[in-house]
Design a protein around this motif. Sequence first.
Motif, PDB file in Angstrom:
ATOM      1  N   MET A   1      -4.901 -51.038  33.555  1.00  0.00           N
ATOM      2  CA  MET A   1      -5.678 -50.062  34.307  1.00  0.00           C
ATOM      3  C   MET A   1      -6.916 -49.639  33.519  1.00  0.00           C
ATOM      4  O   MET A   1      -6.895 -49.624  32.289  1.00  0.00           O
ATOM      5  CB  MET A   1      -4.841 -48.820  34.605  1.00  0.00           C
ATOM      6  CG  MET A   1      -3.774 -49.003  35.653  1.00  0.00           C
ATOM      7  SD  MET A   1      -3.033 -47.399  36.084  1.00  0.00           S
ATOM      8  CE  MET A   1      -2.046 -47.893  37.479  1.00  0.00           C
ATOM      9  N   LYS A   2      -7.955 -49.281  34.243  1.00  0.00           N
ATOM     10  CA  LYS A   2      -9.153 -48.748  33.612  1.00  0.00           C
ATOM     11  C   LYS A   2      -9.053 -47.231  33.615  1.00  0.00           C
ATOM     12  O   LYS A   2      -8.935 -46.606  34.677  1.00  0.00           O
ATOM     13  CB  LYS A   2     -10.408 -49.203  34.359  1.00  0.00           C
ATOM     14  CG  LYS A   2     -10.673 -50.696  34.299  1.00  0.00           C
ATOM     15  CD  LYS A   2     -12.034 -51.038  34.897  1.00  0.00           C
ATOM     16  CE  LYS A   2     -13.175 -50.468  34.072  1.00  0.00           C
ATOM     17  NZ  LYS A   2     -14.512 -50.895  34.582  1.00  0.00           N
ATOM     18  N   VAL A   3      -9.092 -46.643  32.431  1.00  0.00           N
ATOM     19  CA  VAL A   3      -8.822 -45.216  32.276  1.00  0.00           C
ATOM     20  C   VAL A   3      -9.979 -44.535  31.551  1.00  0.00           C
ATOM     21  O   VAL A   3     -10.429 -44.997  30.494  1.00  0.00           O
ATOM     22  CB  VAL A   3      -7.516 -44.998  31.480  1.00  0.00           C
ATOM     23  CG1 VAL A   3      -7.237 -43.509  31.299  1.00  0.00           C
ATOM     24  CG2 VAL A   3      -6.347 -45.676  32.179  1.00  0.00           C
TER      25      VAL A   3
ATOM     26  N   LEU B   1      -3.835 -47.011  25.253  1.00  0.00           N
ATOM     27  CA  LEU B   1      -4.053 -48.315  24.631  1.00  0.00           C
ATOM     28  C   LEU B   1      -2.738 -49.040  24.410  1.00  0.00           C
ATOM     29  O   LEU B   1      -2.624 -50.244  24.648  1.00  0.00           O
ATOM     30  CB  LEU B   1      -4.786 -48.146  23.294  1.00  0.00           C
ATOM     31  CG  LEU B   1      -6.270 -47.783  23.349  1.00  0.00           C
ATOM     32  CD1 LEU B   1      -6.786 -47.485  21.949  1.00  0.00           C
ATOM     33  CD2 LEU B   1      -7.086 -48.911  23.978  1.00  0.00           C
ATOM     34  N   ALA B   2      -1.735 -48.297  23.962  1.00  0.00           N
ATOM     35  CA  ALA B   2      -0.425 -48.896  23.709  1.00  0.00           C
ATOM     36  C   ALA B   2       0.195 -49.426  24.997  1.00  0.00           C
ATOM     37  O   ALA B   2       0.985 -50.379  24.969  1.00  0.00           O
ATOM     38  CB  ALA B   2       0.505 -47.876  23.060  1.00  0.00           C
ATOM     39  N   ALA B   3      -0.181 -48.826  26.132  1.00  0.00           N
ATOM     40  CA  ALA B   3       0.328 -49.272  27.438  1.00  0.00           C
ATOM     41  C   ALA B   3      -0.478 -50.431  28.000  1.00  0.00           C
ATOM     42  O   ALA B   3      -0.184 -50.911  29.099  1.00  0.00           O
ATOM     43  CB  ALA B   3       0.321 -48.106  28.416  1.00  0.00           C
ATOM     44  N   GLY B   4      -1.511 -50.865  27.273  1.00  0.00           N
ATOM     45  CA  GLY B   4      -2.312 -52.000  27.716  1.00  0.00           C
ATOM     46  C   GLY B   4      -3.488 -51.651  28.589  1.00  0.00           C
ATOM     47  O   GLY B   4      -4.088 -52.534  29.207  1.00  0.00           O
ATOM     48  N   ASP B   5      -3.850 -50.375  28.654  1.00  0.00           N
ATOM     49  CA  ASP B   5      -4.963 -49.957  29.493  1.00  0.00           C
ATOM     50  C   ASP B   5      -6.313 -50.212  28.827  1.00  0.00           C
ATOM     51  O   ASP B   5      -6.415 -50.268  27.595  1.00  0.00           O
ATOM     52  CB  ASP B   5      -4.849 -48.463  29.812  1.00  0.00           C
ATOM     53  CG  ASP B   5      -3.601 -48.142  30.627  1.00  0.00           C
ATOM     54  OD1 ASP B   5      -3.242 -48.947  31.491  1.00  0.00           O
ATOM     55  OD2 ASP B   5      -2.994 -47.084  30.369  1.00  0.00           O
TER      56      ASP B   5
ATOM     57  N   ASP C   1     -10.610 -50.806  20.105  1.00  0.00           N
ATOM     58  CA  ASP C   1     -10.628 -51.423  21.435  1.00  0.00           C
ATOM     59  C   ASP C   1     -11.175 -50.518  22.531  1.00  0.00           C
ATOM     60  O   ASP C   1     -11.345 -50.964  23.670  1.00  0.00           O
ATOM     61  CB  ASP C   1      -9.214 -51.865  21.831  1.00  0.00           C
ATOM     62  CG  ASP C   1      -8.712 -53.018  20.979  1.00  0.00           C
ATOM     63  OD1 ASP C   1      -9.561 -53.781  20.468  1.00  0.00           O
ATOM     64  OD2 ASP C   1      -7.493 -53.155  20.819  1.00  0.00           O
ATOM     65  N   ILE C   2     -11.451 -49.265  22.220  1.00  0.00           N
ATOM     66  CA  ILE C   2     -11.939 -48.363  23.271  1.00  0.00           C
ATOM     67  C   ILE C   2     -13.447 -48.503  23.458  1.00  0.00           C
ATOM     68  O   ILE C   2     -14.166 -48.961  22.568  1.00  0.00           O
ATOM     69  CB  ILE C   2     -11.599 -46.892  22.965  1.00  0.00           C
ATOM     70  CG1 ILE C   2     -12.370 -46.401  21.727  1.00  0.00           C
ATOM     71  CG2 ILE C   2     -10.114 -46.687  22.796  1.00  0.00           C
ATOM     72  CD1 ILE C   2     -12.258 -44.898  21.493  1.00  0.00           C
TER      73      ILE C   2
ATOM     74  N   PHE D   1     -13.183 -46.325  37.630  1.00  0.00           N
ATOM     75  CA  PHE D   1     -11.905 -46.213  36.931  1.00  0.00           C
ATOM     76  C   PHE D   1     -10.743 -46.095  37.902  1.00  0.00           C
ATOM     77  O   PHE D   1     -10.899 -45.672  39.049  1.00  0.00           O
ATOM     78  CB  PHE D   1     -11.924 -44.993  35.996  1.00  0.00           C
ATOM     79  CG  PHE D   1     -12.914 -45.121  34.868  1.00  0.00           C
ATOM     80  CD1 PHE D   1     -12.587 -45.830  33.727  1.00  0.00           C
ATOM     81  CD2 PHE D   1     -14.181 -44.556  34.980  1.00  0.00           C
ATOM     82  CE1 PHE D   1     -13.499 -45.963  32.699  1.00  0.00           C
ATOM     83  CE2 PHE D   1     -15.098 -44.687  33.952  1.00  0.00           C
ATOM     84  CZ  PHE D   1     -14.762 -45.400  32.812  1.00  0.00           C
ATOM     85  N   ASP D   2      -9.569 -46.490  37.423  1.00  0.00           N
ATOM     86  CA  ASP D   2      -8.342 -46.315  38.191  1.00  0.00           C
ATOM     87  C   ASP D   2      -7.761 -44.918  37.982  1.00  0.00           C
ATOM     88  O   ASP D   2      -7.127 -44.362  38.880  1.00  0.00           O
ATOM     89  CB  ASP D   2      -7.292 -47.355  37.777  1.00  0.00           C
ATOM     90  CG  ASP D   2      -7.758 -48.774  38.024  1.00  0.00           C
ATOM     91  OD1 ASP D   2      -8.050 -49.103  39.193  1.00  0.00           O
ATOM     92  OD2 ASP D   2      -7.837 -49.543  37.049  1.00  0.00           O
ATOM     93  N   VAL D   3      -7.978 -44.382  36.787  1.00  0.00           N
ATOM     94  CA  VAL D   3      -7.460 -43.062  36.423  1.00  0.00           C
ATOM     95  C   VAL D   3      -8.521 -42.319  35.625  1.00  0.00           C
ATOM     96  O   VAL D   3      -9.160 -42.898  34.741  1.00  0.00           O
ATOM     97  CB  VAL D   3      -6.176 -43.167  35.568  1.00  0.00           C
ATOM     98  CG1 VAL D   3      -5.661 -41.782  35.180  1.00  0.00           C
ATOM     99  CG2 VAL D   3      -5.093 -43.948  36.303  1.00  0.00           C
ATOM    100  N   VAL D   4      -8.704 -41.050  35.943  1.00  0.00           N
ATOM    101  CA  VAL D   4      -9.554 -40.174  35.134  1.00  0.00           C
ATOM    102  C   VAL D   4      -8.675 -39.044  34.609  1.00  0.00           C
ATOM    103  O   VAL D   4      -8.081 -38.298  35.393  1.00  0.00           O
ATOM    104  CB  VAL D   4     -10.731 -39.600  35.947  1.00  0.00           C
ATOM    105  CG1 VAL D   4     -11.499 -38.558  35.121  1.00  0.00           C
ATOM    106  CG2 VAL D   4     -11.666 -40.715  36.386  1.00  0.00           C
ATOM    107  N   VAL D   5      -8.574 -38.938  33.299  1.00  0.00           N
ATOM    108  CA  VAL D   5      -7.765 -37.903  32.656  1.00  0.00           C
ATOM    109  C   VAL D   5      -8.676 -36.761  32.236  1.00  0.00           C
ATOM    110  O   VAL D   5      -9.630 -36.965  31.479  1.00  0.00           O
ATOM    111  CB  VAL D   5      -7.035 -38.461  31.421  1.00  0.00           C
ATOM    112  CG1 VAL D   5      -6.219 -37.350  30.749  1.00  0.00           C
ATOM    113  CG2 VAL D   5      -6.142 -39.630  31.804  1.00  0.00           C
TER     114      VAL D   5
END
Length: 216
Positions: free
Chosen positions: A1-3, A21-25, A46-47, A65-69
């Motif tokens: 996902m793009k976060v 990042l650990a979740a592969g996003d 990687d960010i 993005f797929d998610v905006v935090v």
Amino acid sequence: MKVLVIGATGMAGSAIVTAALAAGDQVTANGRSAEKLADLKAANPDIEVLAKDAFDLTKEEIAVFDVVVDAFSAPSAPYLQIDLAAQLVKFLRNEPKPRLAFVLGASSLTTGEDNHLLLDDLAKVPGAEAWIGIPQSQVFELEFLRHVENVSWFGLSPANEFVAGPADPQPLQAQDTLLINDKGESKTTSGTLAEALVAEYHNPKYPNSRFTVANH
């Protein structure tokens, strides 16, 4: 996902960056300080970084993005947390994505036999007038979000004590009740909150609602 993580250099935001990042996003970190973002990127090569005031972000920028935090914090002007939530919601009315994720405070959680707000207890602490605006704004922010139906969002509150630290492998979880563990502690580490938030946007269980996690 793009976060996209707004407020990425803070305690909550930086932990969320690591967990995502650990979740592969694919993670983009947003903040006002280019220097702090450079330090964050040095620790997380990687960010992508986006040095920009959160209120200057455009609808077009966040739409990719797929998610905006929203891990934004403004201790000197707590009302800005509500203003930013309102701006993000305005951008995304009736849009299928991104999903909005809000880091909320513990003050809106209920506690005691009468299920009163934790905010009521905080207001009684000596000297509370110097800082009570922050938890008050967090309560108002959640009240606003609970009236939003045509935007995909969720909120996550820590326990009464929110501190830096690694994730608890067996955290406690509830919807709106302040969590207290068997040791009488009401504490959430940044790692615990971050992993719970990332897990929620990967596997939604709380659509358009808030939940809370605490260390066991």
